[in-house]
Design a protein around this motif. Structure first.
Motif, PDB file in Angstrom:
ATOM      1  N   HIS A 103       9.241 -12.066  -0.203  1.00  0.00           N
ATOM      2  CA  HIS A 103       7.812 -11.805  -0.178  1.00  0.00           C
ATOM      3  C   HIS A 103       7.492 -10.538  -0.959  1.00  0.00           C
ATOM      4  N   ILE A 122      -2.682  -9.025   1.021  1.00  0.00           N
ATOM      5  CA  ILE A 122      -1.261  -9.114   0.671  1.00  0.00           C
ATOM      6  C   ILE A 122      -0.493  -8.204   1.617  1.00  0.00           C
ATOM      7  N   PRO A 123       0.201  -8.774   2.607  1.00  0.00           N
ATOM      8  CA  PRO A 123       0.972  -7.929   3.524  1.00  0.00           C
ATOM      9  C   PRO A 123       2.221  -7.397   2.841  1.00  0.00           C
ATOM     10  N   GLY A 124       2.676  -6.250   3.269  1.00  0.00           N
ATOM     11  CA  GLY A 124       3.917  -5.702   2.754  1.00  0.00           C
ATOM     12  C   GLY A 124       5.089  -6.123   3.620  1.00  0.00           C
ATOM     13  N   GLY A 177       2.020  -3.203   1.151  1.00  0.00           N
ATOM     14  CA  GLY A 177       0.937  -4.179   1.248  1.00  0.00           C
ATOM     15  C   GLY A 177      -0.428  -3.566   0.994  1.00  0.00           C
ATOM     16  N   ASP A 178      -1.426  -4.432   0.932  1.00  0.00           N
ATOM     17  CA  ASP A 178      -2.807  -4.014   0.714  1.00  0.00           C
ATOM     18  C   ASP A 178      -3.698  -4.988   1.467  1.00  0.00           C
ATOM     19  N   SER A 179      -4.269  -4.520   2.575  1.00  0.00           N
ATOM     20  CA  SER A 179      -5.077  -5.414   3.405  1.00  0.00           C
ATOM     21  C   SER A 179      -6.336  -5.870   2.678  1.00  0.00           C
ATOM     22  N   ALA A 189       4.908 -10.145  -3.946  1.00  0.00           N
ATOM     23  CA  ALA A 189       3.824  -9.170  -3.889  1.00  0.00           C
ATOM     24  C   ALA A 189       3.815  -8.286  -5.125  1.00  0.00           C
TER      25      ALA A 189
END
Length: 264
Positions: free
Chosen positions: A235, A190-192, A184-186, A239
């Motif tokens: 998800h 975009i959560p991982g 992810g990338d806060s 992503a």
């Protein structure tokens, strides 16, 4: 052919955040005159340093407002990122005029972020045997790295290369979308996959190669990690789509239009 592709808002917003606009507040000058002058001077330094045969400054097709295919696919994309300050948004036409005055045209396409436009042009240049240099601090461009595509951080004055990606993410550049899909990338909202950080993502990719192989192996991965991978597979696939740069955007750009013609 050496083409300098400037991530316009990346350059402008960094300078806007760092440079007081004192020159634009005095003497009756237009707002942000100082910022525009600083951005233009920064662009000129890049031109002097890299000496491209072609150059293009690229901006988001929605003016940085988030109305693009990623937001349509995932409405929470960049939801926590503050909008572009209105004075800066209003000044963009004058900024593009200033760039044009030093021989650099600007480009945007409705519905596309600058990164997809730059990725498309860079790949097109590389396939024709030219060299594309992307001017940006955004490490996601590093998924494009190759013999004919490079990324340069203008502010840190260093290339964003394979060694940097290996040190920061522990993966190969082409694995960046897979690693970010897992971790992810806060900054992009975009959560991982739950409980998967970048080190775990790198370990999984070292063992299985890519995201799809990791997800297919989830049932064989013991314990909590395997369960989280299984539950988060759809998800994670979404992503990866969001993190993967579009290199086939329909732009209608002729490379001859990018030729750098400095003023005499």
């Amino acid at each position: 052919m050496k083409v300098l592709l400037v991530d316009g808002l990346n350059l402008v917003r960094r300078i806007y955040a760092a440079v007081p606009d004192e020159a634009g507040q005095a003497g009756g000058r237009e707002p942000l005159a100082g910022i525009i002058a600083s951005c233009t001077a920064s662009l000129q330094r890049a031109l002097n340093r890299h000496r491209p045969s072609h150059c293009l400054a690229v901006f988001d097709g929605d003016g940085g407002g988030g109305r693009n295919w990623r937001r349509r696919l995932y409405p929470d994309y960049k939801k926590n990122r503050p909008p572009m300050p209105a004075p800066l948004r209003d000044a963009l036409p004058r900024l593009e005029q200033a760039f044009a005055a030093v021989g650099v045209d600007s480009f945007s396409r409705e519905g596309f972020e600058a990164d997809d436009i730059i990725a498309t042009v860079a790949v097109k240049i590389a396939r024709r045997g030219g060299h594309a240099l992307i001017l940006s601090t955004d490490r996601n461009y590093c998924q494009l790295l190759g013999d004919n595509i490079a990324v340069f951080d203008h502010f840190a004055e260093r290339p964003l290369d394979r060694d940097l990606i290996a040190k920061r993410f522990q993966v190969e550049p082409q694995q960046l979308p897979d690693a970010l899909a897992l971790a992810g990338d806060s900054g992009l909202s975009i959560p991982g996959v739950r409980s998967v950080g970048i080190r775990t993502a790198a370990r999984l990719l070292a063992q299985y190669g890519d995201l799809e192989n990791v997800l297919q192996a989830a049932a064989a991965i013991p314990g909590y990690l395997g369960r989280q991978l299984a539950e988060g597979r759809e998800h994670a696939r979404l992503a990866k789509t969001l993190f993967t740069l579009n290199t086939g955007a329909d732009l209608g750009i002729n490379l001859s239009q990018l030729r750098y013609n400095p003023p005499q």
